[in-house]
Design a protein around this motif. Structure first.
Motif, PDB file in Angstrom:
ATOM      1  N   ALA A  45     -31.598  13.589   6.473  1.00 14.30           N
ATOM      2  CA  ALA A  45     -32.028  14.862   7.073  1.00 14.30           C
ATOM      3  C   ALA A  45     -33.075  14.622   8.162  1.00 14.30           C
ATOM      4  O   ALA A  45     -32.991  15.191   9.262  1.00 14.30           O
ATOM      5  N   PHE A  46     -34.059  13.770   7.859  1.00 14.18           N
ATOM      6  CA  PHE A  46     -35.108  13.521   8.855  1.00 14.18           C
ATOM      7  C   PHE A  46     -34.585  12.691  10.023  1.00 14.18           C
ATOM      8  O   PHE A  46     -35.053  12.850  11.157  1.00 14.18           O
ATOM      9  N   ALA A  47     -33.609  11.823   9.762  1.00 13.84           N
ATOM     10  CA  ALA A  47     -33.024  11.050  10.865  1.00 13.84           C
ATOM     11  C   ALA A  47     -32.244  11.976  11.804  1.00 13.84           C
ATOM     12  O   ALA A  47     -32.333  11.854  13.029  1.00 13.84           O
ATOM     13  N   PHE A  48     -31.488  12.925  11.231  1.00 11.38           N
ATOM     14  CA  PHE A  48     -30.768  13.904  12.073  1.00 11.38           C
ATOM     15  C   PHE A  48     -31.764  14.735  12.880  1.00 11.38           C
ATOM     16  O   PHE A  48     -31.568  14.977  14.076  1.00 11.38           O
ATOM     17  N   SER A  49     -32.848  15.182  12.235  1.00 13.78           N
ATOM     18  CA  SER A  49     -33.855  15.983  12.941  1.00 13.78           C
ATOM     19  C   SER A  49     -34.498  15.174  14.059  1.00 13.78           C
ATOM     20  O   SER A  49     -34.731  15.692  15.158  1.00 13.78           O
ATOM     21  N   SER A  50     -34.775  13.913  13.772  1.00 15.27           N
ATOM     22  CA  SER A  50     -35.390  13.057  14.800  1.00 15.27           C
ATOM     23  C   SER A  50     -34.453  12.918  15.993  1.00 15.27           C
ATOM     24  O   SER A  50     -34.884  12.988  17.146  1.00 15.27           O
ATOM     25  N   ALA A  51     -33.173  12.700  15.712  1.00 12.41           N
ATOM     26  CA  ALA A  51     -32.194  12.577  16.801  1.00 12.41           C
ATOM     27  C   ALA A  51     -32.198  13.852  17.646  1.00 12.41           C
ATOM     28  O   ALA A  51     -32.140  13.801  18.879  1.00 12.41           O
ATOM     29  N   HIS A  52     -32.301  14.974  16.981  1.00  9.48           N
ATOM     30  CA  HIS A  52     -32.324  16.258  17.695  1.00  9.48           C
ATOM     31  C   HIS A  52     -33.554  16.351  18.604  1.00  9.48           C
ATOM     32  O   HIS A  52     -33.456  16.687  19.781  1.00  9.48           O
ATOM     33  N   SER A  98     -33.634  11.356  25.274  1.00 10.42           N
ATOM     34  CA  SER A  98     -34.111   9.973  25.139  1.00 10.42           C
ATOM     35  C   SER A  98     -32.959   9.023  24.793  1.00 10.42           C
ATOM     36  O   SER A  98     -32.054   9.390  24.037  1.00 10.42           O
ATOM     37  N   PRO A  99     -33.002   7.801  25.332  1.00 15.31           N
ATOM     38  CA  PRO A  99     -31.972   6.817  24.953  1.00 15.31           C
ATOM     39  C   PRO A  99     -31.976   6.504  23.451  1.00 15.31           C
ATOM     40  O   PRO A  99     -30.998   5.982  22.933  1.00 15.31           O
ATOM     41  N   SER A 100     -33.063   6.824  22.779  1.00 16.95           N
ATOM     42  CA  SER A 100     -33.128   6.575  21.329  1.00 16.95           C
ATOM     43  C   SER A 100     -32.364   7.614  20.522  1.00 16.95           C
ATOM     44  O   SER A 100     -32.223   7.474  19.304  1.00 16.95           O
ATOM     45  N   ARG A 101     -31.903   8.651  21.181  1.00 19.45           N
ATOM     46  CA  ARG A 101     -31.163   9.685  20.450  1.00 19.45           C
ATOM     47  C   ARG A 101     -29.898   9.105  19.802  1.00 19.45           C
ATOM     48  O   ARG A 101     -29.555   9.437  18.668  1.00 19.45           O
ATOM     49  N   PHE A 102     -29.224   8.224  20.544  1.00 23.34           N
ATOM     50  CA  PHE A 102     -27.954   7.684  20.022  1.00 23.34           C
ATOM     51  C   PHE A 102     -28.168   6.795  18.797  1.00 23.34           C
ATOM     52  O   PHE A 102     -27.478   6.969  17.795  1.00 23.34           O
ATOM     53  N   ALA A 133     -20.360   3.791   5.783  1.00 23.58           N
ATOM     54  CA  ALA A 133     -21.662   4.008   6.439  1.00 23.58           C
ATOM     55  C   ALA A 133     -22.118   2.780   7.235  1.00 23.58           C
ATOM     56  O   ALA A 133     -22.838   2.914   8.234  1.00 23.58           O
ATOM     57  N   TYR A 134     -21.720   1.596   6.780  1.00 27.16           N
ATOM     58  CA  TYR A 134     -22.262   0.378   7.393  1.00 27.16           C
ATOM     59  C   TYR A 134     -22.023   0.244   8.897  1.00 27.16           C
ATOM     60  O   TYR A 134     -22.937  -0.143   9.630  1.00 27.16           O
ATOM     61  N   PRO A 135     -20.807   0.541   9.409  1.00 27.05           N
ATOM     62  CA  PRO A 135     -20.628   0.412  10.869  1.00 27.05           C
ATOM     63  C   PRO A 135     -21.623   1.270  11.655  1.00 27.05           C
ATOM     64  O   PRO A 135     -22.095   0.852  12.722  1.00 27.05           O
ATOM     65  N   PHE A 136     -21.964   2.432  11.121  1.00 23.97           N
ATOM     66  CA  PHE A 136     -22.923   3.302  11.818  1.00 23.97           C
ATOM     67  C   PHE A 136     -24.335   2.702  11.781  1.00 23.97           C
ATOM     68  O   PHE A 136     -25.083   2.783  12.754  1.00 23.97           O
ATOM     69  N   ILE A 137     -24.681   2.093  10.640  1.00 26.05           N
ATOM     70  CA  ILE A 137     -25.999   1.463  10.524  1.00 26.05           C
ATOM     71  C   ILE A 137     -26.102   0.285  11.506  1.00 26.05           C
ATOM     72  O   ILE A 137     -27.090   0.144  12.231  1.00 26.05           O
ATOM     73  N   LEU A 138     -25.050  -0.526  11.540  1.00 26.74           N
ATOM     74  CA  LEU A 138     -25.058  -1.680  12.452  1.00 26.74           C
ATOM     75  C   LEU A 138     -25.104  -1.216  13.905  1.00 26.74           C
ATOM     76  O   LEU A 138     -25.834  -1.781  14.728  1.00 26.74           O
ATOM     77  N   LEU A 139     -24.332  -0.171  14.204  1.00 30.81           N
ATOM     78  CA  LEU A 139     -24.343   0.390  15.556  1.00 30.81           C
ATOM     79  C   LEU A 139     -25.742   0.910  15.904  1.00 30.81           C
ATOM     80  O   LEU A 139     -26.234   0.712  17.027  1.00 30.81           O
ATOM     81  N   ALA A 140     -26.386   1.559  14.947  1.00 34.91           N
ATOM     82  CA  ALA A 140     -27.732   2.107  15.176  1.00 34.91           C
ATOM     83  C   ALA A 140     -28.711   0.998  15.559  1.00 34.91           C
ATOM     84  O   ALA A 140     -29.492   1.144  16.510  1.00 34.91           O
ATOM     85  N   PHE A 141     -28.660  -0.120  14.847  1.00 43.08           N
ATOM     86  CA  PHE A 141     -29.579  -1.225  15.151  1.00 43.08           C
ATOM     87  C   PHE A 141     -29.309  -1.782  16.549  1.00 43.08           C
ATOM     88  O   PHE A 141     -30.232  -2.048  17.316  1.00 43.08           O
ATOM     89  N   ALA A 142     -28.011  -1.982  16.860  1.00 46.26           N
ATOM     90  CA  ALA A 142     -27.669  -2.547  18.173  1.00 46.26           C
ATOM     91  C   ALA A 142     -28.108  -1.599  19.292  1.00 46.26           C
ATOM     92  O   ALA A 142     -28.684  -2.029  20.303  1.00 46.26           O
ATOM     93  N   LEU A 143     -27.873  -0.306  19.100  1.00 48.04           N
ATOM     94  CA  LEU A 143     -28.255   0.672  20.129  1.00 48.04           C
ATOM     95  C   LEU A 143     -29.772   0.788  20.252  1.00 48.04           C
ATOM     96  O   LEU A 143     -30.303   1.017  21.340  1.00 48.04           O
ATOM     97  N   ALA A 144     -30.471   0.623  19.133  1.00 48.21           N
ATOM     98  CA  ALA A 144     -31.944   0.696  19.177  1.00 48.21           C
ATOM     99  C   ALA A 144     -32.501  -0.452  20.013  1.00 48.21           C
ATOM    100  O   ALA A 144     -33.396  -0.252  20.838  1.00 48.21           O
ATOM    101  N   ILE A 145     -31.931  -1.634  19.824  1.00 45.45           N
ATOM    102  CA  ILE A 145     -32.403  -2.787  20.616  1.00 45.45           C
ATOM    103  C   ILE A 145     -32.151  -2.528  22.105  1.00 45.45           C
ATOM    104  O   ILE A 145     -33.012  -2.757  22.946  1.00 45.45           O
ATOM    105  N   ARG A 146     -30.961  -2.004  22.408  1.00 47.15           N
ATOM    106  CA  ARG A 146     -30.636  -1.719  23.812  1.00 47.15           C
ATOM    107  C   ARG A 146     -31.572  -0.654  24.382  1.00 47.15           C
ATOM    108  O   ARG A 146     -32.066  -0.775  25.505  1.00 47.15           O
ATOM    109  N   ALA A 147     -31.826   0.385  23.608  1.00 44.49           N
ATOM    110  CA  ALA A 147     -32.711   1.460  24.076  1.00 44.49           C
ATOM    111  C   ALA A 147     -34.120   0.928  24.318  1.00 44.49           C
ATOM    112  O   ALA A 147     -34.767   1.276  25.318  1.00 44.49           O
ATOM    113  N   TYR A 148     -34.603   0.060  23.437  1.00 47.58           N
ATOM    114  CA  TYR A 148     -35.964  -0.445  23.583  1.00 47.58           C
ATOM    115  C   TYR A 148     -36.091  -1.352  24.798  1.00 47.58           C
ATOM    116  O   TYR A 148     -37.124  -1.375  25.460  1.00 47.58           O
ATOM    117  N   HIS A 149     -35.016  -2.060  25.106  1.00 48.34           N
ATOM    118  CA  HIS A 149     -35.060  -2.867  26.334  1.00 48.34           C
ATOM    119  C   HIS A 149     -35.093  -1.971  27.563  1.00 48.34           C
ATOM    120  O   HIS A 149     -35.675  -2.333  28.583  1.00 48.34           O
TER     121      HIS A 149
END
Lengths: 81, 268
Positions: free
Chosen positions: B58-65, B70-74, B116-132
């Motif tokens: 719930a808090f992750a969905f709210s944070s995305a909203h 922001s590139p971190s939304r994805f 759920a795992y592909p989404f978690i892995l995607l989240a980590f990869a996208l977070a690294i890209r967003a932070y760069h």
């Protein structure tokens, strides 16, 4: 205002979110890119904040970034009076 | 209730229950039965895990909203979907455990956990890209690629001997596949996690670091608990289950805390 004073105030404003080291390093890095002189004015501050805004948006989102930058603006303006 | 208070409360409850699990493991059998029965521990533990994951999602969905453009939304959206998958899986498991007092394996929960795992892995990869993309001195992409490759080697060195007995276990193909899938997926997740730990260290003392330190601590607990679960299954060591439950409790509570802290940064 002296550049170092502005850098310290901006970094202090960012440290809550980014931590002291990253806040100082990011601010210094953007200052170097802007090639600011020893003395800075309001336009320099805005240029610096504008550069920092893009990065902050990644971590804080647009709304919170604007709030954080407004606080920094107020702190710098308060110090330069 | 303030989000931070909720985070503290959740971690305190999960920590207390994890401590009870550890005590159940180390103390002589039956010592805790007068205080809290094994069945109550199982039922309350599974509910705490479900609540933690539901709150995290719930808090992750709210944070995305609230991240807006922001590139971190994805990455936060992907993380939220993954956590929601975990929550539904844990919810189905909790439903069964509370009703029957038993832990089915395999079950419907595994479908949601694995999805759920592909989404978690995607989240980590996208977070690294967003932070760069933030243009902050978080380290060169090349350094992070090298760290990722080093992590891959470390994961292979640790994971391969661990997987051998799991794959050789005399059980059904489905159980064998599931027992192997969880540690493999967790170990794959460790690769971006190590990179994110390195990035997070540069934000030490700030709110951003607190979010990721909590999230990554949770996922590290999860990886270790999943690997141990598979290994203990193969060894037939049911006596070690309390330690696993403690690991899962702490994992989900830390992940929920991370999501809550992110929400607090955006809205506080």
């Amino acid at each position: 205002m002296q550049k170092q004073e502005m850098v310290d105030l901006v970094a202090a404003g960012l440290s809550r979110y980014l931590g002291t080291t990253m806040a100082a390093a990011s601010t210094r890095m953007q200052c170097e890119k802007l090639d600011l002189g020893a003395t800075v004015n309001e336009a320099d501050l805005e240029a610096l904040l504008s550069r920092l805004a893009g990065g902050l948006n990644v971590f804080l989102g647009r709304e919170k970034t604007n709030l954080a930058l407004d606080e920094i603006r107020a702190a710098v303006k308060g110090a330069s009076r | 209730m303030k989000p931070r208070l909720l985070a503290h409360l959740l971690l305190a409850v999960a920590g207390l229950w994890a401590l009870l699990y550890v005590l159940r493991f180390v103390l002589p059998p039956g010592t805790l039965d007068g205080f809290v029965s094994e069945l109550l521990m199982l039922k309350a533990g599974t509910v705490i895990r479900f609540v933690s994951l539901a709150i995290a999602a719930a808090f992750a969905f709210s944070s995305a909203h609230y991240l807006g453009d922001s590139p971190s939304r994805f990455p936060w959206t992907a993380l939220a979907i993954g956590l929601a998958g975990f929550a539904v899986g844990q919810g189905s498991l909790a439903w069964h455990q509370v009703r029957t007092g038993e832990t089915p394996f395999p079950s419907l929960a595994d479908v949601f956990f694995l999805a759920a795992y592909p989404f978690i892995l995607l989240a980590f990869a996208l977070a690294i890209r967003a932070y760069h993309s933030a243009g902050m001195p978080i380290g060169a992409p090349r350094d992070h690629t090298l760290l990722g490759l080093g992590s891959l080697v470390a994961v292979l060195l640790v994971g391969t001997p661990l997987l051998k007995p799991i794959l050789a276990a005399p059980t059904t193909p489905l159980v064998r596949a599931l027992n192997a899938a969880y540690p493999i997926l967790d170990f794959v997740a460790f690769i971006p996690i190590f990179v994110l730990v390195r990035i997070t260290a540069r934000f030490a003392g700030g709110q951003v670091a607190a979010v990721w330190a909590s999230l990554l601590t949770g996922f590290i607990f999860l990886g270790v608990a999943d690997a141990a679960f598979a290994y203990f299954q193969v060894l037939g060591q049911a006596a070690l289950d309390p330690l696993l439950y403690a690991g899962f409790l702490l994992a989900y509570a830390f992940i929920a805390r991370g999501a809550i802290l992110q929400y607090e940064i955006l809205t506080g």
